[in-house]
Design a protein around this motif. Structure first.
Motif, short mmCIF file in Angstrom:
data_model
loop_
_atom_site.label_atom_id
_atom_site.label_comp_id
_atom_site.label_asym_id
_atom_site.label_seq_id
_atom_site.Cartn_x
_atom_site.Cartn_y
_atom_site.Cartn_z
N SER A 125 0.83 -1.22 0.00
CA SER A 125 0.00 0.00 0.00
C SER A 125 0.86 1.26 0.00
O SER A 125 0.58 2.22 -0.73
CB SER A 125 -0.92 0.01 1.22
N CYS A 127 4.01 1.45 -0.99
CA CYS A 127 4.75 1.49 -2.25
C CYS A 127 3.84 1.98 -3.39
O CYS A 127 4.27 2.76 -4.24
CB CYS A 127 5.30 0.10 -2.58
N ARG A 128 2.59 1.55 -3.38
CA ARG A 128 1.63 2.00 -4.39
C ARG A 128 1.44 3.51 -4.31
O ARG A 128 1.36 4.21 -5.33
CB ARG A 128 0.30 1.28 -4.20
N ASP A 129 1.39 4.03 -3.08
CA ASP A 129 1.18 5.46 -2.88
C ASP A 129 2.38 6.28 -3.38
O ASP A 129 2.20 7.26 -4.10
CB ASP A 129 0.93 5.76 -1.40
N SER A 131 4.59 5.44 -5.51
CA SER A 131 4.85 5.24 -6.94
C SER A 131 3.80 5.88 -7.84
O SER A 131 3.95 5.90 -9.07
CB SER A 131 4.93 3.74 -7.26
N SER A 132 2.75 6.42 -7.22
CA SER A 132 1.63 6.94 -8.01
C SER A 132 1.99 8.15 -8.87
O SER A 132 1.28 8.48 -9.81
CB SER A 132 0.46 7.29 -7.08
N ARG A 136 4.60 3.75 -15.20
CA ARG A 136 4.94 2.35 -14.91
C ARG A 136 6.37 2.05 -15.35
O ARG A 136 7.08 1.27 -14.71
CB ARG A 136 3.97 1.40 -15.62
N LEU A 155 1.48 -4.07 -7.19
CA LEU A 155 1.20 -2.64 -7.22
C LEU A 155 -0.05 -2.31 -8.03
O LEU A 155 -0.75 -1.33 -7.75
CB LEU A 155 2.39 -1.85 -7.79
N HIS A 156 -0.34 -3.15 -9.01
CA HIS A 156 -1.44 -2.82 -9.92
C HIS A 156 -2.65 -3.74 -9.78
O HIS A 156 -3.57 -3.68 -10.59
CB HIS A 156 -0.92 -2.83 -11.37
N ARG A 158 -5.51 -5.13 -6.70
CA ARG A 158 -6.01 -4.82 -5.36
C ARG A 158 -6.79 -6.00 -4.78
O ARG A 158 -7.53 -6.68 -5.50
CB ARG A 158 -6.92 -3.58 -5.40
#
Length: 661
Positions: A125, A127-129, A131-132, A136, A155-156, A158
């Protein structure tokens, strides 16, 4: 297309032909335009500004790991109300120090598999934030090879997507069951650290005072994107590496002054035995009271070592002042011959005459000075300097680190409407740009002065430079260190001699240049920004160099927000003076945040107890809208690339160039 477009195409055909090798078809060029237009609408990447690190490698690494509190802020926002504060703290510590923290947790956690499941999902979560903000493609380049595919999938996808929940769950289960959980968590934490900051700016002074400058530069060798605006202490070490003996002496003197020999001996393999031997033989009966080193908090030294260090300190200081005087006389145009103060001592009476006034000497024991030729090295001093010079010249690691400073640095930088330089832009009393004398008798000011100095510094390391220019450039490192009109010093004098040898503290006073007297004036800052071609509605000057005395109420934000000074005393030597342990600046898509730090305890303390640097964040300037890549310097570059690609499309579609299908 207008006739102008035809003219541009004719003029730029060679460039378009070259561009067509990368984008050989209409489809390829169109796809790249779509890609670049999309990137323009991503949020601006986060910039991190640090200054005056002064060898504090452990605190520096921690600030780098926690992105000046940026990671802690994201964790707090992501899990607000979902997990306890202690769990947030544990998660942050894991991100900063994953290897060490995992070992501690495994020793105490009763259900490690459950901990793995929970932790991996939380880290994904975070890392997703972080990297937003990136494409890609850019995120993919940041991923470790072993786990690139798996991290990208997580990451892509959920877990709240019912069609993919089982898929995600099996990935995590398999990571754990194959015994790769530790490695995967470490990899994820390192990716988070990397993506939290897009660009690091260091506003000078990596070297001196603290013991870990070489460790800082080892860290920077692995860092993904950084630049440095050289500081006066960096220049001193660069001069030493280039072969300036006065700079070598200054480097040694400062290291001995703080009893900090780790960078010299352990970092760069500089052999100090000849200096120790010379000092004992020459000053063996001298108490050298004025040269007793300043021990930093917690440091101890036995009496014998303390006395040896003091004698080495005095020995190199005397040689330094002789070496400086020889350069000052050789470069009379610098108008610094008044700093050749060994020529102004009455050695019989023990007084020094400055500006016609006599001052009592603290001590008058100068066994290596001939009053008739006070700046001449003795045979033993000359032999010592030759050995020290050789030791610096053959230090491979020092050369590598200085090469890094040259490749990543310059005197100034302009980035996203911010003008960065370490200390000063020399000014006249009326606030106009001051012209400063350089090689060949030419005078320059402002932008041209900074550019010319940057070129001259590089000439010192370029064997193809004309011999006279190269020698001048090597000498000029000393002027940059202590010259009145140096953009890295900008004071009336460096009172080293006075502080060591004179009792009257009035002689210690160093008058700051007009830049420091006028920099709180918004119109002066605008004049400098105009001179450097910095545009934009929210433009700033960002400096380090002079510690901000926060404990006395000094504000680091000056000139109605046009100038920010981020040297709050990162070095432990300044903590008692400033009351804090430095400022760092974060510039993200929402605006500027100035972070004021309390002293760092240790990495071990952070790992064991989850302690972090206590920081206070001050919002300096927030944007009315979230800044995008389109609002940055990168956006300007991308717009130019898009225009070139549109020209290429025009050439393809009108038969001016043929597609290479």
């Amino acid at each position: 297309m207008t006739s102008t477009n035809h003219y541009n195409l004719n003029r730029d055909m060679h460039y378009l032909q070259l561009l067509s090798t990368t984008f050989p078809t209409i489809a390829a060029a169109s796809t790249e335009i779509i890609n670049l237009e999309a990137i323009m609408n991503l949020p601006k990447g986060t910039e991190h500004f640090l200054a005056d690190l002064h060898g504090e490698s452990e605190a520096f690494r921690h600030v780098l790991k926690n992105a000046s509190g940026n990671i802690k802020r994201k964790v707090s926002e992501l899990f607000a109300g979902d997990i306890r504060e202690t769990e947030k703290k544990e998660l942050c510590t894991l991100i900063y120090y994953p290897e060490q923290k995992i070992e501690l947790i495994k020793a105490s956690e009763p259900d490690i598999e459950d901990w793995y499941h929970i932790t991996i999902h939380r880290l994904v979560s975070v890392c997703r934030d972080v990297s937003s903000k990136y494409t890609r493609s850019k995120v993919r380049k940041s991923l470790p090879e072993d786990f690139s595919y798996i991290i990208e999938e997580l990451l892509h996808e959920r877990t709240d997507d019912s069609d993919k929940a089982a898929y995600v769950s099996v990935i995590v289960d398999t990571i754990i069951s194959t015994g790769r959980a530790d490695d995967f968590i470490i990899a994820l934490c390192n990716v988070i650290q990397r993506l939290a900051i897009d660009q690091l700016h260091i506003l000078g002074d990596i070297y001196d005072r603290g013991s870990g400058a070489h460790n800082i530069l080892d860290t920077m060798r692995q860092y993904h994107s950084w630049d440095i605006q050289w500081g006066n202490h960096d220049i001193l070490w660069m001069g030493a590496c280039a072969g300036n003996d006065a700079c070598i002496c200054n480097v040694l003197r400062l290291s001995l002054r703080y009893a900090n020999l780790a960078t010299l001996e352990e970092g760069y393999g500089i052999n100090l035995v000849p200096l120790a031997t010379f000092a004992m033989e020459t000053y063996g009966d001298d108490p050298c009271e004025e040269f007793i080193p300043k021990l930093l908090k917690g440091a101890t030294m036995d009496e014998k070592s303390l006395l040896l260090t003091a004698r080495m300190h005095k020995a190199i200081s005397i040689i330094q002042m002789k070496e400086e005087a020889r350069i000052f006389h050789r470069r009379a145009e610098w108008q610094m011959e008044d700093r050749c103060l060994f020529e102004h001592i009455d050695y019989e009476r023990g007084v020094c005459v400055i500006d016609g006034k006599e001052y009592a000497m603290k001590s008058n024991h100068f066994p290596t000075i001939d009053p008739a030729c006070p700046n001449e090295l003795t045979a033993e001093e000359q032999q010592l300097m030759e050995r020290l010079h050789h030791s610096f010249a053959v230090s491979e690691k020092l050369r590598k680190h200085i090469k890094m400073l040259l490749s990543h640095g310059c005197m100034y930088n302009i980035c996203n409407s911010n003008l960065l330089f370490h200390a000063s832009c020399p000014l006249n009393e009326d606030g106009s740009l001051k012209e400063v004398l350089l090689y060949g008798g030419h005078r320059y000011s402002g932008l041209e002065l900074m550019n010319r100095i940057g070129m001259m510094i590089r000439a010192a390391f370029n064997s193809d430079s004309p011999a006279d220019l190269r020698q001048y450039a090597i000498d000029y490192f000393l002027y940059l260190w202590c010259g009145k009109d140096s953009p890295l010093f900008d004071k009336s004098k460096m009172a080293t001699f006075e502080r060591y040898f004179l009792s009257d503290k009035e002689t210690y006073k160093e008058e700051k240049g007009y830049y420091f007297q006028l920099r709180d004036n918004e119109s002066i800052c605008d004049l400098i920004l105009d001179a450097f071609g910095v545009t934009g509605p929210n433009r700033h000057i960002i400096n380090g160099h002079v510690p901000v005395h926060a404990s006395k109420g000094e504000n680091p934000i000056k000139a109605n927000g046009k100038l920010m000074v981020i040297d709050g005393g990162f070095s432990e030597a300044y903590h008692s003076e400033t009351g804090i342990a430095g400022y760092t600046l974060v510039y993200h898509s929402r605006g500027f945040q100035l972070v004021q730090h309390e002293p760092f305890t240790s990495a071990a303390d952070a790992i064991q107890r989850g302690t972090d640097i206590k920081s206070t964040t001050q919002i300096v300037e927030m944007s009315a809208h979230r800044m995008l890549v389109a609002d940055t310097d990168k956006g300007i570059e991308l717009r130019a690339q898009i225009e070139d690609l549109r020209q290429l499309l025009y050439a393809y579609r009108h038969g001016i160039l043929k597609e290479k299908k």
